[in-house]
Design a protein around this motif. Structure first.
Motif, PDB file in Angstrom:
ATOM      1  N   GLN A 171       0.821  -1.206   0.000  1.00 22.86           N
ATOM      2  CA  GLN A 171       0.000   0.000   0.000  1.00 22.86           C
ATOM      3  C   GLN A 171       0.853   1.253   0.000  1.00 22.86           C
ATOM      4  O   GLN A 171       1.951   1.271   0.511  1.00 22.86           O
ATOM      5  CB  GLN A 171      -0.944   0.026   1.199  1.00 22.86           C
ATOM      6  N   ASN A 172       0.295   2.285  -0.628  1.00 20.28           N
ATOM      7  CA  ASN A 172       0.862   3.616  -0.540  1.00 20.28           C
ATOM      8  C   ASN A 172       0.560   4.148   0.858  1.00 20.28           C
ATOM      9  O   ASN A 172      -0.590   4.123   1.295  1.00 20.28           O
ATOM     10  CB  ASN A 172       0.199   4.554  -1.541  1.00 20.28           C
ATOM     11  N   THR A 173       1.591   4.661   1.540  1.00 19.04           N
ATOM     12  CA  THR A 173       1.398   5.358   2.804  1.00 19.04           C
ATOM     13  C   THR A 173       1.494   6.846   2.527  1.00 19.04           C
ATOM     14  O   THR A 173       2.486   7.312   1.962  1.00 19.04           O
ATOM     15  CB  THR A 173       2.457   4.940   3.839  1.00 19.04           C
ATOM     16  N   PHE A 174       0.463   7.580   2.927  1.00 17.48           N
ATOM     17  CA  PHE A 174       0.361   8.997   2.578  1.00 17.48           C
ATOM     18  C   PHE A 174       0.839   9.893   3.701  1.00 17.48           C
ATOM     19  O   PHE A 174       0.658   9.593   4.884  1.00 17.48           O
ATOM     20  CB  PHE A 174      -1.095   9.345   2.251  1.00 17.48           C
ATOM     21  N   GLY A 175       1.409  11.031   3.302  1.00 18.21           N
ATOM     22  CA  GLY A 175       1.660  12.107   4.227  1.00 18.21           C
ATOM     23  C   GLY A 175       0.404  12.920   4.459  1.00 18.21           C
ATOM     24  O   GLY A 175      -0.656  12.638   3.870  1.00 18.21           O
TER      25      GLY A 175
END
Lengths: 113, 114
Positions: free
Chosen positions: B102-106
């Motif tokens: 998964q993409n981990t977002f800021g």
């Protein structure tokens, strides 16, 4: 190309009501599917994911099942709380070496006491 | 828990000015993305890096936008000159190399162009 279609919002529910947010997708190959949640003014947080057909992702009482036959990944929760009020995004990550996400437009959920 | 760091959190700039955003991904994440999220819409990919190389910038308006990740770690997204239509949330995300990660977002940078 790849695309995600979510049910239009906003959705307003009373506390303890049942939630369904519909999501369907179009993609080549076998994508991974995700639900992200966004609280006001914040970035996106992963809620749950499924990487192959018939997988069920679950987290914090939310569930979604990867249905290849209907190209769907509907989000459900049996009893919503006020703290679940947020915007929910369905997303896909296509295979074949592509890691980027394609998002739906989001569904805003408001839960009232 | 490891996080993706972004700064500034908010930016107001006049049109035709230059503006820059910074992102520091989670340590060890080779893949870095910049997404733009217009109010009321889902995020859309602007540019994707694998280490220091651009993998996909097909949606980046290259006449005014540029992005770099010189050492394969942190990244800068620049807009010059800014236009009113650039007002949006700019989200950085990072992930491990493999599909399905998964993409981990800021937390994003909220840009307002006036």
């Amino acid at each position: 190309g790849n695309s995600v279609t979510q049910m239009e919002g906003p959705v307003t529910l009373s506390e303890e009501a049942f939630l369904t947010i519909n999501c369907t997708y179009t993609a080549t190959g076998y994508p991974s599917l995700f639900w992200y949640v966004q609280y006001p003014g914040e970035g996106l947080q992963l809620l749950l994911k499924a990487t192959k057909a018939d997988d069920k992702g679950s987290n914090k009482g939310f569930e979604a099942t990867y249905r290849k036959e209907t190209t769907s990944f509907h989000l459900e929760k049996g009893s919503v709380q006020v703290s679940d009020s947020a915007v929910y995004f369905c997303a896909l990550q296509a295979g074949a070496g592509s890691y980027q996400l394609t998002f739906g437009k989001g569904t805003k959920l408001s839960v009232i006491p | 828990e490891a996080e993706v760091a972004q700064s500034p959190r908010y930016k107001i700039t006049e049109k035709s000015q230059a503006v820059a955003f910074w992102c520091d991904p989670i340590s060890g994440h080779a893949t870095l993305y910049w997404y733009r999220q217009i109010l009321g819409q889902g995020p859309e990919l602007l540019v994707q890096f694998q280490d220091e190389s651009v993998v996909d910038d097909s949606q980046l308006p290259k006449d005014r936008f540029s992005a770099e990740r010189l050492k394969g770690v942190d990244s800068t997204l620049k807009i010059q000159p800014a236009e009113l239509g650039d007002s949006a949330m700019y989200l950085c995300a990072s992930s491990l190399r493999d599909v399905g990660k998964q993409n981990t977002f800021g937390s994003g940078t909220r840009l307002t162009v006036v």
